[in-house]
Design a protein around this motif. Structure first.
Motif: not given
Length: 390
Positions: A80-105
């Motif tokens: 379960k993603p939570q604030a402070g985590d990073l979600i990373m793509s590991r296929n196609a556009t490999v290595g892109e990272l996006a942050q999970v923030k408190e305001w995400h549902p």
């Protein structure tokens, strides 16, 4: 090579003695997505996959959605993603990272991404995101990725990525500096977009006579483009015959080569004939129009740069024919009627006003490019401790 006092050699290069370095798994947990095919619904809980991690923060606006039941299944096992985590793509556009923030549902991970979670709350999410943008990770990604059509990297490889890890306070300082540079790059991008929109609106007004420049009056004339600036097919120039020189070769999509000879005396206006339709290029000096392009053979007493803007406004792609490889129908272009200023002086004034706007946009773009290059240099120095902020 002798090390500078206070520095040590590691897997990521030479770093300060008080920094740590090692596999990512020492500092961050890496958890793969649940390999379950979820059922998608119109209204439900978002799923973040590759498309949602292409910016600084996870972007769920266009994310597919699933049911509560599938969501519960997808977040099992600490997923379960939570604030402070990073979600990373590991296929196609490999290595892109996006942050999970408190305001995400609440949302779940979809296929082809993984979750990165700091093992200590003092580590900086911003810092690790910057590390993944740097050459430190780029080289490791290149060595790890497999696949010919779609590149991919597995979770175990990600865990083994070697990363530098300064003390937490220095992580925060580094990420703050680099974030400020990102903000400048972003603001320049927004300004460029705004200036382009203004220029597009101004071009529409000036080139249709809806807005007149000071000092000009009188009716405009309506003429067929054949009688304004007729087009002719360019000249063959096989790659094997290309000899590097000082004259631009203008193809359907612009100036891509230089040749030792020219076929047309400048200034010139060139547009795509085959393949790329609608692109218009202005050439100041002598040039070689390629056979994939059409060039203006005679400006008929009109201002060449005005003709360039006129053809851009008209949108010559409207005259394209063919579905596989589009081709510009020159006869349809020639038959098209356009309203133009009766005097070359007004044409030149309009072209000058638009050229000034283009120059301003180009200067902003150059500043943005230089700032990007500056950031790359800063990253290399800051992420290896060659420059210390504390």
């Amino acid at each position: 090579m002798q090390l500078k006092p206070g520095y040590k050699r590691t897997e990521v290069g030479v770093i300060p003695d008080e920094w740590e370095a090692g596999s990512l798994a020492l500092f961050w947990g890496v958890t793969d997505c649940k390999h379950v095919t979820a059922r998608f619904v119109s209204y439900g809980i978002p799923i973040a996959s590759i498309g949602e991690v292409q910016s600084r923060f996870v972007d769920l606006r266009n994310a597919k959605q699933t049911t509560v039941g599938y969501y519960s299944l997808l977040i099992e096992g600490g997923r379960k993603p939570q604030a402070g985590d990073l979600i990373m793509s590991r296929n196609a556009t490999v290595g892109e990272l996006a942050q999970v923030k408190e305001w995400h549902p609440p949302f779940a991970m979809g296929q082809d991404v993984c979750l990165l979670r700091k093992k200590s709350p003092v580590h900086s999410t911003d810092y690790l995101q910057e590390v993944f943008k740097s050459s430190i990770i780029a080289g490791q990604l290149d060595n790890s990725m497999v696949g010919s059509t779609f590149k991919r990297v597995n979770v175990e490889q990600i865990r083994n990525f070697q990363v530098p890890m300064p003390p937490p306070v220095e992580q925060a300082a580094i990420s703050e500096v680099l974030s400020d540079v990102d903000a400048l790059i972003s603001s320049l991008g927004q300004l460029i977009t705004k200036k382009r929109d203004i220029k597009q609106a101004t071009m529409q007004q000036l080139l249709t006579g809806k807005q007149r420049l000071p000092g000009f009056s009188g009716k405009w004339v309506v003429k067929r483009l054949k009688d304004v600036a007729p087009l002719q097919r360019g000249f063959d120039l096989p790659t094997s015959k290309l000899q590097r020189g000082g004259y631009p070769v203008v193809y359907s999509n612009g100036m891509l080569n230089n040749h030792s000879d020219y076929r047309v005396t400048g200034p010139g206006v060139v547009t795509g004939r085959s393949g790329t339709i609608g692109n218009v290029t202005y050439v100041e000096g002598h040039y070689w129009p390629h056979n994939t392009a059409l060039w203006v053979t005679n400006f008929k007493g009109n201002d060449p740069r005005f003709i360039f803007y006129l053809y851009k406004r008209i949108g010559l792609d409207r005259f394209a024919t063919g579905s596989g490889v589009p081709t510009l129908n020159r006869n349809d272009v020639h038959a098209f009627e356009a309203q133009i200023p009766a005097t070359k002086e007004e044409q030149a004034a309009i072209a000058s006003a638009l050229s000034d706007m283009d120059a301003e946009i180009a200067a902003l773009k150059q500043k943005q490019d230089k700032t990007r290059a500056l950031k790359q240099g800063m990253m290399q120095e800051l992420l290896t401790g060659k420059i210390r902020l504390l």
